[in-house]
Design a protein around this motif. Structure first.
Motif, PDB file in Angstrom:
ATOM      1  N   ARG A   1      54.882  45.587  22.635  1.00 23.85           N
ATOM      2  CA  ARG A   1      55.816  46.976  24.211  1.00 23.85           C
ATOM      3  C   ARG A   1      55.009  45.570  25.853  1.00 23.85           C
ATOM      4  O   ARG A   1      55.801  45.496  26.349  1.00 23.85           O
ATOM      5  CB  ARG A   1      55.179  47.791  24.530  1.00 23.85           C
ATOM      6  CG  ARG A   1      55.619  48.689  23.168  1.00 23.85           C
ATOM      7  CD  ARG A   1      55.455  50.717  23.091  1.00 23.85           C
ATOM      8  NE  ARG A   1      55.391  50.427  22.519  1.00 23.85           N
ATOM      9  CZ  ARG A   1      56.071  52.542  21.777  1.00 23.85           C
ATOM     10  NH1 ARG A   1      54.811  52.535  22.365  1.00 23.85           N
ATOM     11  NH2 ARG A   1      56.450  53.048  20.420  1.00 23.85           N
TER      12      ARG A   1
ATOM     13  N   MET B   1      43.715  46.562  20.577  1.00 25.42           N
ATOM     14  CA  MET B   1      44.985  47.099  20.774  1.00 25.42           C
ATOM     15  C   MET B   1      46.148  46.933  19.990  1.00 25.42           C
ATOM     16  O   MET B   1      46.042  46.148  19.028  1.00 25.42           O
ATOM     17  CB  MET B   1      45.710  46.588  21.833  1.00 25.42           C
ATOM     18  CG  MET B   1      46.627  47.306  22.924  1.00 25.42           C
ATOM     19  SD  MET B   1      47.240  45.900  24.348  1.00 25.42           S
ATOM     20  CE  MET B   1      46.634  46.633  24.897  1.00 25.42           C
ATOM     21  N   SER B   2      47.015  47.780  18.909  1.00 24.24           N
ATOM     22  CA  SER B   2      47.778  48.058  17.644  1.00 24.24           C
ATOM     23  C   SER B   2      49.242  46.689  18.418  1.00 24.24           C
ATOM     24  O   SER B   2      48.923  45.821  19.179  1.00 24.24           O
ATOM     25  CB  SER B   2      48.294  48.669  17.467  1.00 24.24           C
ATOM     26  OG  SER B   2      49.438  49.447  17.907  1.00 24.24           O
TER      27      SER B   2
ATOM     28  N   GLU C   1      51.834  47.768  20.106  1.00 21.94           N
ATOM     29  CA  GLU C   1      51.243  48.037  22.200  1.00 21.94           C
ATOM     30  C   GLU C   1      51.247  46.375  22.598  1.00 21.94           C
ATOM     31  O   GLU C   1      51.632  46.822  23.340  1.00 21.94           O
ATOM     32  CB  GLU C   1      49.740  48.118  22.107  1.00 21.94           C
ATOM     33  CG  GLU C   1      49.741  49.954  21.664  1.00 21.94           C
ATOM     34  CD  GLU C   1      49.080  50.663  21.738  1.00 21.94           C
ATOM     35  OE1 GLU C   1      47.419  50.178  21.414  1.00 21.94           O
ATOM     36  OE2 GLU C   1      48.533  52.295  21.737  1.00 21.94           O
TER      37      GLU C   1
END
Length: 194
Positions: free
Chosen positions: A8, A1-2, A5
């Motif tokens: 968010r 996961m970046s 992300e």
């Protein structure tokens, strides 16, 4: 996961937490009722997720299957949701599912189904060809020792193994012509043999 992300996801979690806290603060007197509603919606959500995940198993369990009426010499096949008719034959003791193809001249096995019935693929000579809707494919002629459908049993039937990729084995006219009657009516295919 970046990192974006994760940010968010954190923001959505914070927003959800704020909404749940606001709901409980706003309706403090009815806390038990709110917990009951929240539990009910959670169970509905879990049931929906489970139904989606198990849909293939459920569909095969409740969908109509082929029916064999041995005393009448009749087989009934329901039309599948994709519009085709499927028939399961016992070949050399193994159940093989075929798509009924009245436009095909012979029985054509996929490589996987050929292996399941005991045909050694390394021993096959793919020297013949067949014309399909997707073009010409290489095939290998084989003999099927035993083919059974309910009370009907045939021995030493000619068939082919497809050298290319195929989703289902095809049941063509070389087998279907063994029946005295083939009728399609009311969403059913009926095969009769004396």
């Amino acid at each position: 996961m970046s990192e974006i992300e994760i940010g968010r996801l954190g923001y959505l979690g914070l927003l959800l937490t704020a909404l749940v806290l606001w709901m409980f603060v706003q309706h403090r007197g009815r806390l038990v009722q709110k917990l009951q509603h929240l539990t009910a919606w959670g169970l509905i959500f879990l049931a929906a997720i489970a139904a989606i995940g198990l849909w293939d198993d459920i569909r095969h369990t409740v969908s109509p299957q082929q029916s064999v009426f041995a005393d009448q010499g009749r087989i009934e096949l329901p039309r599948a949701p994709d519009g085709h008719y499927y028939l399961t034959l016992q070949i050399n003791g193994s159940p093989i599912r075929f798509v009924v193809d009245t436009g095909a001249s012979g029985m054509v096995l996929t490589r996987q189904d050929a292996e399941r019935v005991g045909i050694a693929l390394d021993d096959l000579a793919f020297h013949s060809s067949a014309r399909t809707a997707n073009g010409a494919v290489q095939t290998a002629p084989v003999r099927l020792a035993n083919v059974a459908l309910g009370p009907f049993e045939d021995r030493n039937l000619a068939a082919f193994v497809n050298g290319g990729e195929m989703d289902n084995s095809l049941l063509g006219m070389s087998y279907l012509q063994r029946f005295d009657r083939l009728e399609i009516s009311g969403g059913k295919m009926v095969l009769e043999r004396g």
